[in-house]
Design an enzyme around this catalytic site. Sequence first.
Site, short mmCIF file in Angstrom:
data_model
loop_
_atom_site.label_atom_id
_atom_site.label_comp_id
_atom_site.label_asym_id
_atom_site.label_seq_id
_atom_site.Cartn_x
_atom_site.Cartn_y
_atom_site.Cartn_z
CE LYS B 114 -3.96 -2.22 0.76
NZ LYS B 114 -5.35 -2.14 1.02
CD GLU B 201 -5.45 5.51 3.37
OE1 GLU B 201 -4.78 4.83 2.60
OE2 GLU B 201 -6.68 5.39 3.51
CG HIS B 236 -13.73 -2.13 5.82
ND1 HIS B 236 -13.67 -0.80 5.50
CD2 HIS B 236 -13.55 -2.20 7.16
CE1 HIS B 236 -13.44 -0.10 6.59
NE2 HIS B 236 -13.38 -0.92 7.62
NE ARG B 293 -8.14 -8.94 -6.35
CZ ARG B 293 -9.29 -8.35 -6.08
NH1 ARG B 293 -10.28 -8.41 -6.95
NH2 ARG B 293 -9.49 -7.67 -4.96
#
Lengths: 170, 505
Positions: B114, B201, B236, B293
């Site tokens: 990330k 974040e 999520h 993907r």
Amino acid sequence: MTFEIEVDGRTRHVSIERAGGGTFRVSVDGAPTIVDARRVGEFGVSLLFPGDAHAVTAIDLTPGSAPGEMLAHLAGRTVPVIVNGRRMARGGAATGSAHGEHRVTAPMPGRVVRVLVARGDEVAARQPVVVVEAMKMENELRSPRAGRVKEVEVVAGASVEAGRVLVVID
Amino acid sequence: MKVLIANRGEIAVRVARACREMGLRTVAVYSDADRGARHVRDADQAVHIGPSAASESYLRIDRLLDAARASGADAVHPGYGFLAENAAFARACRDAGLIFIGPSADAIESMGSKTRARAIARRAGVPVVPGTDDPLDAAASEGEIRAAAERVGYPLLVKAVAGGGGKGMRAVDEGGGILDAVRVARSEAGSSFGNTAVYFERRLQRPRHIEIQLLADHHGTILAFVERECSIQRRHQKLVEESPSLAVTPELRQRIASAAVKAARSAGYTNAGTIEFLLDEDGSFYFLEMNTRLQVEHPVTELVTRVDLVHWQLRLARGERLSIDPDRAITPHGHAIECRIIAEDPDQGFLPSPGLVRALRAASGPGVRNDAGLVGGEVVPVFYDSLIAKLIAWAESRPDAIARMQRALREYDVIGIKTTIPFFQWLMREPDYIDGRFDTTYLDRVLADRRGAPFTTISETEALHLTIAAGLDAWWRAHGGVAPDQAGPQSAWTRVARLDALRVR
């Protein structure tokens, strides 16, 4: 022939006799109606009500997880139906989902993370009673109805197989 | 080209369909639990790769390569999940002389971290959510953790550098909780990804999740597609996706799409991939991550652009040039919605509900697509993801697509187990969903407010009809099955009429 049938928390008394030509005289809690009924395939039941604006309903019925319990499938929804629960309990044929006593069972193999109730506790309908970790998720298992906890049959940390009784609600 | 499909369930079926349409032979792989599974029966060849646990079968690179060798496959499609974003697998395939149907191992590697992906996006001039630039590894002191968090500002998210699917992620509202959150996120990240590094974040209050599908060939062309709106998430996990998004204007679409292309180009990306963005209430958008993907929700893009993404994955892997008109890819034709039909009981807090599917009657008819991984008679195993099918509805407008989805959900019967269908039946009638008033926090808030109220509701009349049907079922069984007066020449016509009535219900 008479049956006691529980749907959505309400038990109704149903008597059925054949009226010929695929129709039946069905009385539900004393209210009579004529039903034109057919089996369709292995699980399907097609109901047609000539006296009620020719209404049609299509339902599939499959065996549930406990004796006397059926799963009814109607327009994308799945609803449990209990047939003769009390009679089966009296006769000793069923214990699991019989009237009065409900067992919360593990739906899949897993590990008990937390037990949220103790013997003697009053629980509300849909109150979580045990947390089981399975398929990498923590899952809250809820009491199917309001009642008192009669037995707690597992402890935190226990590994359980599918179908294992965790808590009995009276 | 003979394609080994290194996956199972609906995505293995989806890829095999594309292969067959293109005249390519397919090789399925299967674990002990999947010998009878649909993806095995749909393939031309099938190779057993081990016991039921995924770590002993679908995640074993050595066994997959052995299977490719034994079956004579010359290409590998990883699907999604399992090894789809594993750079070592992509590298091992190429080292074994196999075509990996996906990006290069290097691209997977750089986008899989990330913090590296954020750096790539930033270098390409794409905005990223404000946060820490460097990962905080296990050696970071309490003081360093606190200082890094203060610089980012609260509320913030602690995220695993190697994360995905909501694992290794914790929300922190103020400074008091930061050390605990880091500890929990590290422990989850360690067990899920084998890497305990985390970063911070800033947490947007009400963001939408918007993502851009990309196709990239080996000749320098990268194509961006109409956005997908994936804000309907529970913890999520996406449950409903649609395209286009109500929150995206044509002008904003162009800007997000060109940002996505820039980020992919600077990563040297090829084949299919998706860049996820957060779209804030004020219209600013931020790079979130790249999925290297095919995505679960790719069909909504296919329906609004009339492009077959899996066909293109195969063609791009063979070295073909992209020849899709860029305007067609970025211009939505109608509206598509996908519902993930999962073996979970929404009335029990989305409890997994694996087991025997006695019959599966999928919705069909105009504008309806059903991507299912199994047929009636199969078991949903406890070992894998519990997604059993994706139901996708397309119509000329969003309201029509919602109405069509409502109709299709009524037609969809998975007989024998509980699924998420009743939840979708509820959602498709919720005014906030219908009017497009939602963001990524919507579903968790609504579910908390409902306090476990059931999604499955039946009317008084339906309860009466269920009672009668169950009574008749018991009566028939007591009388030895189907009553004799239902046979005979006359009733054959009645039966046909009734089957028709069942279908149009």
